[in-house]
Scaffold this motif. Structure first.
Motif, mmCIF file in Angstrom:
data_model
loop_
_atom_site.group_PDB
_atom_site.id
_atom_site.type_symbol
_atom_site.label_atom_id
_atom_site.label_comp_id
_atom_site.label_asym_id
_atom_site.label_seq_id
_atom_site.Cartn_x
_atom_site.Cartn_y
_atom_site.Cartn_z
ATOM 1 N N PHE A 113 -2.163 4.477 7.656
ATOM 2 C CA PHE A 113 -1.127 5.230 6.952
ATOM 3 C C PHE A 113 -0.785 4.562 5.616
ATOM 4 C CE2 PHE A 113 0.657 7.057 11.182
ATOM 5 C CZ PHE A 113 -0.304 8.066 11.142
ATOM 6 N N ALA A 114 -0.850 3.230 5.580
ATOM 7 C CA ALA A 114 -0.602 2.510 4.327
ATOM 8 C C ALA A 114 -1.716 2.793 3.315
ATOM 9 C CB ALA A 114 -0.484 1.014 4.590
ATOM 10 N N GLN A 135 -4.634 8.956 -0.950
ATOM 11 C CA GLN A 135 -4.695 10.379 -0.601
ATOM 12 C C GLN A 135 -4.763 11.307 -1.816
ATOM 13 O OE1 GLN A 135 -5.446 11.289 2.284
ATOM 14 N NE2 GLN A 135 -5.235 13.513 2.149
ATOM 15 N N TYR A 177 -10.510 8.151 6.749
ATOM 16 C CA TYR A 177 -9.747 7.266 7.640
ATOM 17 C C TYR A 177 -10.469 7.073 8.979
ATOM 18 C CZ TYR A 177 -6.615 8.637 3.960
ATOM 19 O OH TYR A 177 -6.095 8.903 2.711
ATOM 20 N N LYS A 217 -3.611 16.429 10.182
ATOM 21 C CA LYS A 217 -4.360 15.467 9.369
ATOM 22 C C LYS A 217 -5.823 15.366 9.787
ATOM 23 C CE LYS A 217 -0.413 12.307 8.489
ATOM 24 N NZ LYS A 217 -0.414 12.231 7.013
ATOM 25 N N GLU A 250 -3.557 5.495 3.344
ATOM 26 C CA GLU A 250 -3.391 6.912 3.007
ATOM 27 C C GLU A 250 -2.415 7.100 1.853
ATOM 28 O OE1 GLU A 250 -2.305 11.070 5.369
ATOM 29 O OE2 GLU A 250 -1.337 9.188 5.958
ATOM 30 N N LYS A 251 -1.315 6.382 1.863
ATOM 31 C CA LYS A 251 -0.320 6.501 0.791
ATOM 32 C C LYS A 251 -0.903 6.161 -0.573
ATOM 33 C CE LYS A 251 3.818 5.540 3.574
ATOM 34 N NZ LYS A 251 4.934 4.573 3.802
ATOM 35 N N LYS A 252 -1.863 5.244 -0.580
ATOM 36 C CA LYS A 252 -2.428 4.776 -1.844
ATOM 37 C C LYS A 252 -3.569 5.650 -2.368
ATOM 38 C CE LYS A 252 -1.313 -0.132 -1.027
ATOM 39 N NZ LYS A 252 -0.606 -0.417 -2.292
ATOM 40 N N VAL A 305 -4.539 -3.659 1.623
ATOM 41 C CA VAL A 305 -3.469 -3.399 2.593
ATOM 42 C C VAL A 305 -3.425 -4.490 3.655
ATOM 43 C CG1 VAL A 305 -2.775 -1.862 4.486
ATOM 44 C CG2 VAL A 305 -3.353 -0.913 2.242
ATOM 45 N N TYR A 342 -8.884 14.630 7.589
ATOM 46 C CA TYR A 342 -8.936 13.297 6.998
ATOM 47 C C TYR A 342 -9.090 12.191 8.040
ATOM 48 C CZ TYR A 342 -6.884 16.206 3.373
ATOM 49 O OH TYR A 342 -6.650 17.229 2.481
ATOM 50 N N GLU A 366 -0.189 -6.640 4.121
ATOM 51 C CA GLU A 366 0.654 -6.292 5.263
ATOM 52 C C GLU A 366 0.233 -6.933 6.579
ATOM 53 O OE1 GLU A 366 1.540 -2.155 5.520
ATOM 54 O OE2 GLU A 366 1.535 -1.856 3.354
ATOM 55 N N GLU A 378 -0.766 1.820 11.518
ATOM 56 C CA GLU A 378 0.071 1.198 10.496
ATOM 57 C C GLU A 378 -0.760 0.908 9.246
ATOM 58 O OE1 GLU A 378 2.797 -2.830 9.785
ATOM 59 O OE2 GLU A 378 2.201 -2.251 11.815
#
Length: 258
Positions: A188-189, A195, A209, A53, A191-193, A142, A56, A146, A185
């Motif tokens: 990565f959250a 990427q 990131y 990764k 990143e999911k949204k 996020v 990024y 979260e 944490e």
């Protein structure tokens, strides 16, 4: 018992490194996708890692590797082009010594770079002028969803005109582990949204990131009431301040990111 201090020197190519290998460890970031391993460097693709990764996450792949694979009482990160130093000399012999670090860590469990001040803009506006603002929007979403207890501190930090930048620090192990777990944490959250969009950005902006994490260190330190000591950073290569100033002005008049 003398504390074991390990400071990663992040690099993606062969570069001059500190002579004190007892504490300074050259680490090859992105080793998993590099054409070859660098001689004398620790690769960041062993054990539990996110080496692939690196385009990024930039130097964060070294921090992640250390969190899961390095045995030390204090862990830090510097860059082959910039080091903690009380001297302005571009000389590796003038960077913090092991004794310097031990003495500084007696005052506080964390060392960070001196504040970077923007003077005429906030941390948030600076980011939006330099990078894609959507990443900052998703980061706040996020945190709100979260990590809501951090939201007020995040907003306060983004409104300030200074920050501790470069993803450089030295931390006691307990603080290091806690910060890295919290940081990744969140990242990565994010990143999911985003990427799917990020893969189409240019090479510089793909390091999103790493850019976002520079805005999160102060949030975590403040929220958890962690004391720190500021240390100057010396750049080992000549800085083109005229060029940097030109880019800054271009962003301010509308030629930057939104």
């Amino acid at each position: 018992m003398v504390a074991k201090i390990k400071i990663l020197v992040a690099a993606h190519k062969q570069a001059r490194m500190p002579s004190n290998k007892n504490i300074y460890i050259p680490i090859q970031v992105g080793a998993a996708i590099a054409p070859e391993k660098l001689a004398g460097y620790v690769p960041d693709d062993t054990g539990t890692n996110i080496s692939n990764k690196n385009p990024y996450f930039n130097e964060l792949t070294a921090l992640y590797w250390a969190r899961h694979n390095l045995d030390a009482d204090f862990i830090g990160l510097v860059h082959y082009r910039r080091f903690f130093s009380f001297s302005k000399k571009k000389d590796l012999n003038s960077i913090l010594s092991e004794t310097d670090i031990q003495n500084l860590l007696k005052k506080a469990p964390v060392l960070v770079p001196k504040k970077r001040r923007y003077w005429i803009e906030s941390s948030q506006s600076h980011y939006r002028h330099a990078h894609h603002g959507i990443a900052l929007d998703v980061l706040r979403e996020v945190i709100a969803d979260e990590q809501p207890s951090y939201l007020a501190v995040y907003d306060r930090n983004m409104a300030r005109t200074w920050a501790h930048m470069f993803n450089m620090f030295i931390m006691r192990r307990a603080e290091y582990d806690a910060y890295l777990d919290w940081l990744f944490e969140i990242l990565f959250a994010v990143e999911k949204k985003i990427q799917p969009d990020v893969v189409n950005w240019d090479t510089y902006e793909k390091r999103v990131y790493g850019f976002l994490s520079e805005r999160l260190l102060d949030v975590w330190l403040e929220k958890n009431h962690v004391n720190y000591t500021e240390v100057p950073v010396t750049f080992m290569e000549k800085q083109n301040w005229l060029r940097k100033g030109g880019k800054f002005l271009a962003r301010k008049i509308g030629f930057g990111r939104v």
